[in-house]
Design a protein around this motif. Structure first.
Motif, PDB file in Angstrom:
ATOM      1  N   ASN A   1      -2.296  16.497  12.233  1.00 15.18           N
ATOM      2  CA  ASN A   1      -3.051  17.384  11.492  1.00 15.18           C
ATOM      3  C   ASN A   1      -2.459  17.471   9.857  1.00 15.18           C
ATOM      4  OD1 ASN A   1      -5.242  18.047  13.206  1.00 15.18           O
ATOM      5  ND2 ASN A   1      -3.842  19.313  14.261  1.00 15.18           N
ATOM      6  N   ARG A   2      -1.535  16.572   9.532  1.00 19.13           N
ATOM      7  CA  ARG A   2      -0.854  16.766   8.315  1.00 19.13           C
ATOM      8  C   ARG A   2      -1.598  15.529   7.401  1.00 19.13           C
ATOM      9  NH1 ARG A   2       0.213  21.117   8.700  1.00 19.13           N
ATOM     10  NH2 ARG A   2       0.697  20.696   6.318  1.00 19.13           N
ATOM     11  N   PRO A   3      -1.616  15.850   6.173  1.00 25.40           N
ATOM     12  CA  PRO A   3      -2.135  14.909   5.293  1.00 25.40           C
ATOM     13  C   PRO A   3      -1.196  13.559   5.272  1.00 25.40           C
ATOM     14  CG  PRO A   3      -1.696  16.887   4.197  1.00 25.40           C
ATOM     15  CD  PRO A   3      -1.013  17.045   5.496  1.00 25.40           C
ATOM     16  N   TRP A   4      -2.084  12.274   5.147  1.00 25.06           N
ATOM     17  CA  TRP A   4      -1.241  11.086   4.927  1.00 25.06           C
ATOM     18  C   TRP A   4      -1.725  10.436   3.658  1.00 25.06           C
ATOM     19  CZ3 TRP A   4       2.230   8.602   9.011  1.00 25.06           C
ATOM     20  CH2 TRP A   4       2.739   7.364   8.423  1.00 25.06           C
TER      21      TRP A   4
ATOM     22  N   LEU B   1       0.913  -1.042  -0.076  1.00 22.88           N
ATOM     23  CA  LEU B   1      -0.002  -0.012   0.003  1.00 22.88           C
ATOM     24  C   LEU B   1       0.947   1.316  -0.085  1.00 22.88           C
ATOM     25  CD1 LEU B   1      -2.930   1.416   0.296  1.00 22.88           C
ATOM     26  CD2 LEU B   1      -2.448   1.175   3.040  1.00 22.88           C
ATOM     27  N   GLY B   2       0.972   1.882  -1.194  1.00 17.47           N
ATOM     28  CA  GLY B   2       1.910   3.281  -1.307  1.00 17.47           C
ATOM     29  C   GLY B   2       1.209   4.260  -0.244  1.00 17.47           C
ATOM     30  N   GLY B   3       2.275   5.029   0.319  1.00 20.04           N
ATOM     31  CA  GLY B   3       1.874   5.902   1.442  1.00 20.04           C
ATOM     32  C   GLY B   3       2.920   7.169   1.311  1.00 20.04           C
ATOM     33  N   HIS B   4       2.395   8.340   1.756  1.00 22.29           N
ATOM     34  CA  HIS B   4       3.126   9.479   1.746  1.00 22.29           C
ATOM     35  C   HIS B   4       2.596  10.553   2.717  1.00 22.29           C
ATOM     36  CE1 HIS B   4       4.907  13.317  -0.260  1.00 22.29           C
ATOM     37  NE2 HIS B   4       5.384  13.050   0.859  1.00 22.29           N
ATOM     38  N   PRO B   5       3.350  10.207   4.260  1.00 26.21           N
ATOM     39  CA  PRO B   5       3.189  11.125   5.113  1.00 26.21           C
ATOM     40  C   PRO B   5       3.732  12.591   4.537  1.00 26.21           C
ATOM     41  CG  PRO B   5       4.608   9.565   5.952  1.00 26.21           C
ATOM     42  CD  PRO B   5       4.342   9.162   4.338  1.00 26.21           C
ATOM     43  N   ILE B   6       2.848  13.814   4.719  1.00 26.33           N
ATOM     44  CA  ILE B   6       3.262  14.789   4.248  1.00 26.33           C
ATOM     45  C   ILE B   6       3.586  15.804   5.497  1.00 26.33           C
ATOM     46  CG2 ILE B   6       2.779  17.074   2.684  1.00 26.33           C
ATOM     47  CD1 ILE B   6       1.106  15.365   1.108  1.00 26.33           C
ATOM     48  N   ALA B   7       5.059  15.456   5.687  1.00 26.16           N
ATOM     49  CA  ALA B   7       5.334  16.300   7.285  1.00 26.16           C
ATOM     50  C   ALA B   7       6.898  16.183   7.282  1.00 26.16           C
ATOM     51  CB  ALA B   7       4.657  15.172   8.329  1.00 26.16           C
ATOM     52  N   GLY B   8       7.505  16.789   7.516  1.00 28.16           N
ATOM     53  CA  GLY B   8       8.996  17.107   7.895  1.00 28.16           C
ATOM     54  C   GLY B   8       9.580  18.059   8.585  1.00 28.16           C
TER      55      GLY B   8
ATOM     56  N   ALA C   1      -5.037   7.107  14.354  1.00 27.46           N
ATOM     57  CA  ALA C   1      -4.690   7.532  15.646  1.00 27.46           C
ATOM     58  C   ALA C   1      -3.701   8.428  16.130  1.00 27.46           C
ATOM     59  CB  ALA C   1      -4.620   6.177  16.309  1.00 27.46           C
ATOM     60  N   ILE C   2      -2.683   8.536  15.112  1.00 28.35           N
ATOM     61  CA  ILE C   2      -1.522   9.342  15.404  1.00 28.35           C
ATOM     62  C   ILE C   2      -1.728  10.845  14.957  1.00 28.35           C
ATOM     63  CG2 ILE C   2      -0.046   7.374  15.142  1.00 28.35           C
ATOM     64  CD1 ILE C   2       0.780   8.420  12.455  1.00 28.35           C
ATOM     65  N   GLY C   3      -3.144  11.100  14.336  1.00 23.85           N
ATOM     66  CA  GLY C   3      -3.476  12.345  14.100  1.00 23.85           C
ATOM     67  C   GLY C   3      -3.640  13.009  12.913  1.00 23.85           C
ATOM     68  N   ALA C   4      -2.940  11.915  11.783  1.00 21.28           N
ATOM     69  CA  ALA C   4      -2.817  12.282  10.504  1.00 21.28           C
ATOM     70  C   ALA C   4      -4.189  12.466   9.751  1.00 21.28           C
ATOM     71  CB  ALA C   4      -1.747  11.344   9.862  1.00 21.28           C
ATOM     72  N   ARG C   5      -4.273  12.962   8.502  1.00 22.97           N
ATOM     73  CA  ARG C   5      -5.548  13.013   7.684  1.00 22.97           C
ATOM     74  C   ARG C   5      -5.245  12.178   6.661  1.00 22.97           C
ATOM     75  NH1 ARG C   5      -5.269  19.334   8.106  1.00 22.97           N
ATOM     76  NH2 ARG C   5      -4.731  18.920   5.908  1.00 22.97           N
ATOM     77  N   GLU C   6      -6.030  11.179   6.528  1.00 23.22           N
ATOM     78  CA  GLU C   6      -5.645  10.333   5.485  1.00 23.22           C
ATOM     79  C   GLU C   6      -6.419  10.672   4.135  1.00 23.22           C
ATOM     80  OE1 GLU C   6      -7.014   5.930   5.739  1.00 23.22           O
ATOM     81  OE2 GLU C   6      -8.319   6.690   4.294  1.00 23.22           O
ATOM     82  N   LEU C   7      -5.900  10.598   3.096  1.00 24.62           N
ATOM     83  CA  LEU C   7      -6.238  11.210   1.748  1.00 24.62           C
ATOM     84  C   LEU C   7      -5.918  10.050   0.715  1.00 24.62           C
ATOM     85  CD1 LEU C   7      -7.041  13.747   0.456  1.00 24.62           C
ATOM     86  CD2 LEU C   7      -4.609  14.431   0.305  1.00 24.62           C
TER      87      LEU C   7
END
Lengths: 266, 266
Positions: free
Chosen positions: B136-139, B113-120, B155-161
């Motif tokens: 509150n960051r997109p994932w 399952l490809g993923g990209h947490p947009i945080a850094g 659960a870790i607070g990311a916004r799935e997209l």
């Protein structure tokens, strides 16, 4: 220095009043501005009360012009017949050449010291004023003139820097006007994209578009009074973007060193 | 989900371990990385201990590949013969097309399952890890696949997209890759100027050059795996900068609306 008049009591003017008080200035601080701005500045104690320009010129020993650039020039013209010995006029205009020239034209010699506190926020108005706005920020003066205002610039925590008006305008084209246009262009081009661009935005994009919120009311004057230097900086930036692809690695290294040294400087 | 393996325990991998713990994950968290990275991640409790890729593939039910893009692709190839039923492989790569294609080539269907947490952050390494980095960051996920990892992403607070890999790469060219290049080019062109540019720098320039500190190790792979979309974004940005002068007012208004709406979105 016993009485200061702030002409144009917005974010910068209001912050100057608050900063003077915070640094222990006990003289009077009056504002020359619209009725609404005076009320706003009074309610946050940035000024004691409002006055007309004539009354402020008659009673103050420092006038701080913190209006948009063409507002400052119009005020300098009005001040011509009002300046008396013992009054120094200074300003906060973001470009210096046209303002220093206007002061030379309208005011008696020795009564003007060009200034530019390099500080700001993307919000406007005295209500957003901050007595620490100038702390550790550069405050450019266009001449090495002996006057108590320099004691107060140091007292509010600013870093005085003496620069010739042309050199100021050339440097600011790079350090301020180009970054503003880079941010405006980025936000503008992104606003034209379709799809979920905003949904995937990270903190980097927030940083890069924050300046895009700046008011054009202020920037119209800045860009209009520094056209040659801004065009040169814009052209160099466009050329850099065009040739970036030739050696991304070199550009990342060079950029990284500059950005790091800027950060360490604080 | 009882055992998670983090392959490449840098800032993102370390933060994922810390975020899982913070969200109440009580299973084991192991790291697959260099000896130095494992020691760093262990000492800040981002992982329990280190393992080989073979041992992690045998004992984990989720592998999170948080390496640079070409590192992820090399790991996918190695994982080909190691993937067993019940193991899901996901990743944190900043572009998705080449990674999803590599997974299709090397892994059994349904195991990726490809993923990209947009945080850094502009700093690297697990020591800079932060259990709130994804809040509150997109994932981005590349498929609507049913798996417990999505519970933990929430659960870790990311916004799935959920985004198709091509659409992801096109959007990120605008929202992330172009801002990076705009910042790199700005810092690079400023580094070539003479005089006191740094001395007159304000907070706007700091914001605009912060991304310029990003590591080219990561960006080489990002730019190299999204060339067409990045070139299109760069060309549009250059054209915008060229024609900005025609109507500064319009561009400031358009930019201001975009930047404001981005800020309100948070």
């Amino acid at each position: 220095m016993n009485a200061v008049g702030i002409v144009g009591v917005g974010l910068i003017g209001g912050s100057f009043g608050l900063a003077l008080r915070k640094a222990g200035f006990t003289g009077s601080i009056v504002g020359v501005s619209s009725e609404r701005s005076i009320a706003e500045a009074e309610s946050c104690d940035a000024i004691d009360h409002g006055l007309s320009l004539e009354a402020a010129a008659a009673s103050c020993d420092l006038l701080f012009l913190s209006q948009p650039i063409y507002g400052i020039i119009a005020t300098l013209e009005k001040l011509g017949p009002l300046v008396r010995p013992g009054l120094l006029v200074t300003d906060a205009g973001s470009t210096k050449r046209v303002i220093v020239d206007a002061a030379r034209r309208f005011l008696p010699p020795g009564s003007f010291l060009g200034g530019h506190p390099i500080a700001g926020k993307e919000v406007r108005g005295a209500a957003a004023g901050d007595g620490d706005l100038f702390r550790n920020r550069p405050w450019v003066l266009t001449e090495d003139l002996d006057h108590p205002v320099r004691h107060w610039i140091a007292a509010i925590g600013a870093r005085e820097l003496i620069l010739d008006p042309d050199e100021h305008d050339r440097l600011l084209a790079w350090s301020s006007h180009l970054p503003q246009l880079a941010s405006t262009a980025l936000a503008s081009v992104l606003s034209e994209q379709t799809g979920a661009v905003k949904a995937v935005a990270g903190s980097g994009l927030m940083d890069m578009t924050r300046l895009g919120m700046s008011s054009f009311d202020l920037w119209r004057d800045i860009l209009g009074t520094n056209e040659v230097a801004v065009a040169a900086a814009l052209d160099a930036y466009i050329a850099k973007l065009q040739y970036l692809r030739d050696d991304f690695g070199k550009e990342f290294r060079q950029a990284g060193e500059f950005a790091q040294s800027l950060k360490q400087r604080g």
